[in-house]
Design a protein around this motif. Structure first.
Motif, short mmCIF file in Angstrom:
data_model
loop_
_atom_site.label_atom_id
_atom_site.label_comp_id
_atom_site.label_asym_id
_atom_site.label_seq_id
_atom_site.Cartn_x
_atom_site.Cartn_y
_atom_site.Cartn_z
N GLU A 280 12.98 7.14 -8.36
CA GLU A 280 12.86 8.30 -7.46
C GLU A 280 12.89 7.87 -5.99
OE1 GLU A 280 11.96 11.64 -7.38
OE2 GLU A 280 11.15 12.17 -9.33
N ASP A 281 13.05 8.82 -5.11
CA ASP A 281 13.01 8.61 -3.67
C ASP A 281 11.60 8.10 -3.28
OD1 ASP A 281 12.64 8.96 -0.98
OD2 ASP A 281 13.13 11.09 -0.94
N VAL A 282 11.51 6.81 -2.86
CA VAL A 282 10.18 6.21 -2.65
C VAL A 282 9.43 6.83 -1.47
CG1 VAL A 282 10.52 3.98 -3.78
CG2 VAL A 282 11.20 4.26 -1.41
N ASP A 283 10.15 7.24 -0.42
CA ASP A 283 9.46 7.85 0.72
C ASP A 283 8.76 9.14 0.30
OD1 ASP A 283 10.24 5.85 2.37
OD2 ASP A 283 12.03 6.89 3.12
N ARG A 290 0.07 10.48 -1.92
CA ARG A 290 -1.02 10.86 -1.01
C ARG A 290 -1.55 12.24 -1.36
NH1 ARG A 290 -0.33 13.14 4.35
NH2 ARG A 290 -2.19 12.82 5.63
N LEU A 291 -0.64 13.14 -1.73
CA LEU A 291 -1.06 14.50 -2.12
C LEU A 291 -1.91 14.45 -3.39
CD1 LEU A 291 -0.99 17.62 -2.09
CD2 LEU A 291 1.28 17.51 -3.16
N VAL A 292 -1.45 13.70 -4.39
CA VAL A 292 -2.21 13.59 -5.66
C VAL A 292 -3.56 12.94 -5.38
CG1 VAL A 292 -2.23 12.57 -7.98
CG2 VAL A 292 -0.09 13.48 -7.04
N ASP A 339 3.43 0.92 -1.32
CA ASP A 339 2.95 2.06 -0.51
C ASP A 339 2.53 3.21 -1.41
OD1 ASP A 339 3.41 0.70 1.79
OD2 ASP A 339 5.36 1.63 2.21
N ILE A 340 3.34 3.46 -2.45
CA ILE A 340 3.03 4.55 -3.39
C ILE A 340 1.72 4.23 -4.10
CG2 ILE A 340 3.83 5.67 -5.53
CD1 ILE A 340 6.73 5.08 -4.46
N SER A 341 1.59 2.98 -4.52
CA SER A 341 0.38 2.55 -5.24
C SER A 341 -0.84 2.61 -4.32
CB SER A 341 0.60 1.12 -5.75
OG SER A 341 -0.58 0.64 -6.33
N ALA A 342 -0.68 2.10 -3.08
CA ALA A 342 -1.82 2.05 -2.15
C ALA A 342 -2.36 3.44 -1.85
CB ALA A 342 -1.39 1.36 -0.85
N ASN A 343 -1.47 4.44 -1.82
CA ASN A 343 -1.90 5.80 -1.46
C ASN A 343 -2.76 6.47 -2.52
OD1 ASN A 343 -0.79 5.81 1.04
ND2 ASN A 343 1.08 6.88 0.49
N ILE A 344 -2.83 5.89 -3.72
CA ILE A 344 -3.60 6.53 -4.80
C ILE A 344 -4.91 5.76 -5.06
CG2 ILE A 344 -2.62 5.30 -6.81
CD1 ILE A 344 -2.93 9.09 -6.67
N VAL A 399 -1.07 -8.51 1.86
CA VAL A 399 -2.41 -9.09 1.89
C VAL A 399 -3.46 -7.97 2.03
CG1 VAL A 399 -3.99 -10.54 3.26
CG2 VAL A 399 -1.67 -11.34 2.75
N GLU A 400 -3.16 -6.98 2.90
CA GLU A 400 -4.07 -5.83 3.06
C GLU A 400 -4.18 -5.03 1.76
OE1 GLU A 400 -6.25 -4.86 5.46
OE2 GLU A 400 -5.72 -6.86 6.15
N TYR A 401 -3.01 -4.82 1.12
CA TYR A 401 -2.96 -4.06 -0.13
C TYR A 401 -3.77 -4.78 -1.21
CZ TYR A 401 -0.83 -2.38 -4.52
OH TYR A 401 -0.63 -1.88 -5.78
N ARG A 402 -3.67 -6.10 -1.23
CA ARG A 402 -4.45 -6.89 -2.20
C ARG A 402 -5.95 -6.68 -2.01
NH1 ARG A 402 -3.03 -13.15 -3.74
NH2 ARG A 402 -2.16 -12.65 -5.76
N LYS A 403 -6.35 -6.50 -0.72
CA LYS A 403 -7.78 -6.26 -0.45
C LYS A 403 -8.23 -4.96 -1.09
CE LYS A 403 -7.99 -8.84 3.89
NZ LYS A 403 -7.90 -8.70 5.35
N GLN A 404 -7.35 -3.94 -1.05
CA GLN A 404 -7.69 -2.65 -1.67
C GLN A 404 -7.83 -2.82 -3.19
OE1 GLN A 404 -4.33 -0.38 0.38
NE2 GLN A 404 -5.94 1.14 0.30
#
Length: 940
Positions: A280-283, A290-292, A339-344, A399-404
């Motif tokens: 799918e369109d990743v953007d 983020r909505l979910v 980015d998709i993963s981090a938003n959830i 690295v930031e995402y790994r912290k999450q």
């Protein structure tokens, strides 16, 4: 001047005249009718040059902000509407920067006039623009500008502005919001096919306003269906997602919020949005995620509120609704795009928090926990694109995402530690069995997960190998595997680093099973660690090795000399020749010297052997130091001088660092090492009289002296007078400021022992400080001002240390004139400089001096000084306009100031009260009533 025109700003001006144009613009702003000229130019569209138009709007903006009569207000309203009319007739749209500036001017006019003379602002605007795209563009930009001025919570407003903004919002809700919402609906419906830019702008406006208007106007079938239809249009779907997110985010009653989220998710689900395809369109998916996330967190919040209210039935329904979103959450969490993963992650984290609170987990909930765990393990893995040699922005984001993800792992450990440990053990063991054939990222993440258990599973002071048998045996088992599997030979820096990080994270394991120490020591010392081909690995291993040795020094006895001989070349001072590539940087070598010191000091060999080992460690540094210092005094080239001075400074730093192994003089004496360090002192001190590179050399030797005062105690005292004399010659503010803590340390530690020395050094030091502070500085030289402020603080802290150390003879024996001079600087510091840190110190000094010298048998002439200077200082300092009681330091200053008055009363008694009553307070024109009130409050 009358008859101004804008030719001064016309495009025909050549570049050299731009300053004149700017000056002319300032003139227009300040002139009586300059703004009218600009208004007319805009209303009639006289100029085509964009910069001229922009200037005109700026002049109008200035006028609106600073002064308008009723007639002028009317004129500006007409001007703006005429300009807007021009836009409707024009085929060409203005540049965005002009439209934004116009919107800003419209918004300012609205704020000034909406509540008074222009309540029909929006109706006038809407009736003029109708459905014209150019007009609607300005209308929507104006709404966003109003939002920025009136609603935006990130902007700090004065209480007055906040009241005004509240009134504006209340009035808008009452009078025009339904009409605005209707206009948005019309725009969205009319332009969804033909003008995506306008539609997106409108969606942004809806998202911005939804937080404070009546939600029912938006969250209804016709509006939500329109927004959902936008979700299927590629150009609109991201803005539509953001808009829905703002709707879901609005604070409301938990039952209503659950209903809203559920009705939205039913529509999204039936429209097929819950099936997330990887291509799918990743953007869009990032926005959708983020909505979910917003929907999930809204349900979590509702569940929490309902549970607290004890509404069991509705809370259970909310939890069911929430769990129905978990499959979608997992699809988004595991998505290959970070980015998709981090938003959830937020929803995921909050969901686990709910599970942690539940008394028992259902099988489905346990499966969910396991699924999150697997997702986290998968997503922690590096991808092929990660650039380990040259880490850029993408790498920093990972690295930031790994912290999450680590936060999620820690939360999983709280929900089910057994399950997490078992899963990690399974992944770790199977990967370690096949590490030779596995890809680096699989091996790295397996060790990384094991490492992360150290924080996720709590243990006090890293005691993972005692207590809970299940946990400690699992971790011990994994440690044995890590060390014996040979994975330390893996040829990838990320795996090598992870290996050493993990060995040190679980260094307490080697206390339980010391038989593994030789294996790990070899890894530290050979091509896998300190001899690795990567400087990054060598550097990190130098630090980790020092930590490893510190923890396990009691188990190192059998290996000390072997380790020292193997690291000997890493303990050599790198020559200051350019182009010499040392294995370790100077900072890394500091850790090596500290490690060598710890090994020698904590060994079980006799004192003479320790002394010999310490001598062989430090003698090469001393020899190199003598040679380099001789070279430096002969060297004329400035670049070579700097290189030599740096090298000398490193030699001193290395020697200093070995002393970190000693806790106090006792251990230095016990090891027979005092002599070696005294030799170092004698070697290093001549550097203080070196005529070049003074700053670098003084700083290094001073630091060494600080360490020696701790390690050698009074044995260092014979060296202090000569060292001080050198350090006080040709001083810069920074030199002095750094010298004072050394004198303070000596004063506080040795007290009476150093009284003769202090009496001798007191005035030379004070005069050196006065000399530096009296040097003229440039008015706007911020660095010099700050250096002087820091030096002044250091000076006062020196006087405070002397006054508080029970050696009042040091100051008393300086002669009346000198004492007076010093005292005046303290009064000045207490009153004149707006630096609460220094002021507080000055009042502490004054209190101490009153205590020492303010009694009947005190210093001759001091009582007179109290009345002439100290008492006035206590009253004048708080009266200064710079004395800011909202500042915490200033409040502390005030309490020290009060304490000073209290001690004066204690020492001088009734005489002090009479002085205040009859002389001092009347001299300030304080009325008898206030004087009386003061004495009552002060209980005098």
């Amino acid at each position: 001047p009358k008859g101004l025109n804008l030719l001064g700003l016309n495009k025909s001006i050549s570049m050299p005249f731009v300053p004149q144009a700017l000056a002319y613009f300032e003139q227009l702003k300040e002139s009586q009718d300059g703004w009218e000229v600009c208004g007319e130019a805009l209303a009639k569209g006289i100029y085509s040059d964009d910069h001229v138009k922009f200037f005109c709007f700026q002049v109008l903006e200035h006028q609106i902000k600073y002064s308008l009569t009723g007639a002028q207000q009317q004129l500006i309203r007409e001007t703006l509407m005429k300009w807007l009319q021009l836009q409707l007739m024009s085929t060409q749209s203005e540049k965005p920067f002009i439209k934004n500036k116009a919107a800003q001017v419209f918004a300012l006019t609205f704020i000034m006039e909406y509540l008074t003379v222009w309540p029909k602002f929006f109706f006038d605007l809407l009736s003029l623009v109708g459905l014209s795209p150019h007009g609607l563009d300005i209308y929507l930009r104006t709404l966003m500008a109003i939002d920025a001025e009136v609603v935006d919570r990130d902007i700090l407003h004065s209480p007055e502005e906040t009241r005004r903004n509240t009134l504006i919002k209340d009035s808008m809700r009452e009078n025009c919001i339904p009409a605005l919402v209707e206009s948005w609906y019309q725009i969205l419906q009319t332009y969804q096919q033909s003008n995506s830019e306008l539609t997106c702008q409108c969606l942004e406006v809806v998202g911005a306003y939804v937080s404070w208007i009546d939600l029912n106007l938006i969250a209804n079938d016709r509006f939500v269906n329109l927004l959902l239809s936008h979700m299927s249009v590629e150009e609109l779907r991201e803005e539509a997602c953001d808009c829905l997110f703002e709707i879901v985010n609005k604070g409301m009653d938990p039952v209503d919020k659950t209903k809203l989220v559920e009705s939205l998710s039913q529509v999204l689900q039936s429209a097929g949005f819950f099936i997330v395809e990887q291509e799918e369109d990743v953007d869009f998916l990032a926005k959708f995620s983020r909505l979910v996330n917003g929907m999930g967190q809204a349900l979590v919040l509702s569940w929490t509120k309902l549970s607290k209210m004890g509404d069991v039935k509705v809370a259970a329904e909310t939890l069911r609704a929430l769990e129905a979103k978990v499959p979608l959450m997992l699809q988004l969490l595991i998505h290959e795009d970070d980015d998709i993963s981090a938003n959830i992650v937020g929803f995921c984290y909050d969901y686990l928090h709910i599970l942690k609170q539940l008394p028992l987990l259902t099988d489905q909930q346990k499966n969910n926990v396991e699924a999150v765990m697997l997702a986290v393990m998968k997503k922690l893995t590096y991808d092929d694109e990660y650039n380990f040699e040259n880490e850029g922005e993408d790498e920093a984001m990972f690295v930031e995402y790994r912290k999450q993800l680590k936060m999620l792992l820690d939360r999983l450990a709280q929900v089910s530690p057994e399950l997490l440990l078992e899963s990690v053990r399974r992944v770790f063991t199977s990967t370690m069995q096949n590490w030779q054939t596995a890809r680096f990222m699989e091996v790295e993440v397996a060790i990384r997960l094991f490492y992360m258990m150290g924080e996720a599973l709590p243990a006090s002071h890293g005691a993972h190998f005692t207590g809970d048998a299940t946990k400690s045996s699992a971790l011990q088992d994994m440690m044995r595997t890590l060390i014996s599997s040979g994975v330390s030979e893996y040829h990838h820096t990320s795996v090598t680093l992870e290996f050493f990080e993990t060995v040190v994270r679980y260094d307490k394991f080697f206390i339980v099973e010391p038989q593994h120490i030789p294996n790990v020591l070899m890894a530290f010392l050979d091509h896998r660690g300190l001899r690795h081909s990567s400087p990054k690995v060598r550097s990190r291993v130098a630090y980790l090795f020092s930590r490893f040795i510190k923890t396990l020094h009691k188990h190192m006895n059998a290996y000390i000399e072997d380790i020292l001989s193997r690291i000997q070349d890493l303990l050599e001072l790198a020559p200051p020749e350019n182009g010499f590539l040392a294995l370790l940087s100077n900072d890394d070598q500091l850790f090596m010297f500290e490690t060598a010191g710890v090994l020698i000091v904590n060994g079980e060999c006799p004192a003479d052997r320790k002394q010999a080992l310490m001598r062989s460690l430090l003698t090469p540094l001393m020899e190199a130091f003598r040679l380099l210092l001789a070279k430096l005094t002969q060297e004329a080239d400035e670049e070579r001088q700097t290189a030599l001075a740096d090298c000398l400074s490193h030699a001193v730093g290395f020697a200093s660092r070995t002393s970190k192994a000693f806790s106090n003089k006792q251990t230095v004496k016990l090891c027979g090492c005092s002599e070696v360090y005294l030799d170092c002192l004698q070697t290093f001190l001549p550097a203080l009289s070196c005529p070049v590179q003074r700053g670098t050399l003084r700083s290094a030797v001073r630091s060494f002296l600080h360490r020696m005062i701790i390690c050698l105690e009074e044995e260092v005292l014979p060296f202090i007078p000569a060292a001080s004399e050198h350090m006080l010659k040709d001083c810069e503010p920074k030199d002095l400021q750094e010298f004072i803590p050394l004198i303070n340390q000596i004063t506080a530690k040795f007290k009476v022992q150093v009284s003769p020395f202090l009496q001798q050094v007191f005035m030379p030091l004070v005069l050196a400080i006065f000399e530096v502070l009296s040097r003229p500085a440039e008015d706007n030289d911020q660095t010099a001002a700050l250096e002087n402020q820091m030096l002044r603080r250091s000076y006062f802290s020196f006087i405070q240390t002397v006054a508080s150390s029970g050696m009042n003879e040091v100051m008393a024996n300086q002669g009346a004139e000198n004492i007076e001079r010093v005292l005046f600087t303290i009064i000045q510091g207490a009153v004149d400089f707006p630096d609460p840190v220094a002021q507080k110190t000055c009042f502490i000094i004054l209190s101490k001096l009153v205590e020492l010298w303010g009694g009947k048998d005190g210093l001759v002439g001091f009582p007179d000084f109290i009345y002439k200077h100290i008492v006035p200082a206590c009253f004048l300092a708080p009266l200064k306009p710079t004395f800011d009681l909202s500042d915490a330091q200033t409040v502390l200053t005030l309490s020290e100031c009060t304490l000073t008055l209290k001690i004066i009363h204690l020492k001088r008694g009734l005489e002090f009260v009479q002085f205040l009553q009859q002389e001092y307070l009347p001299s300030l024109q304080v009325s008898p009533e206030i004087t009386q009130a003061f004495f009552q409050r002060a209980k005098l």
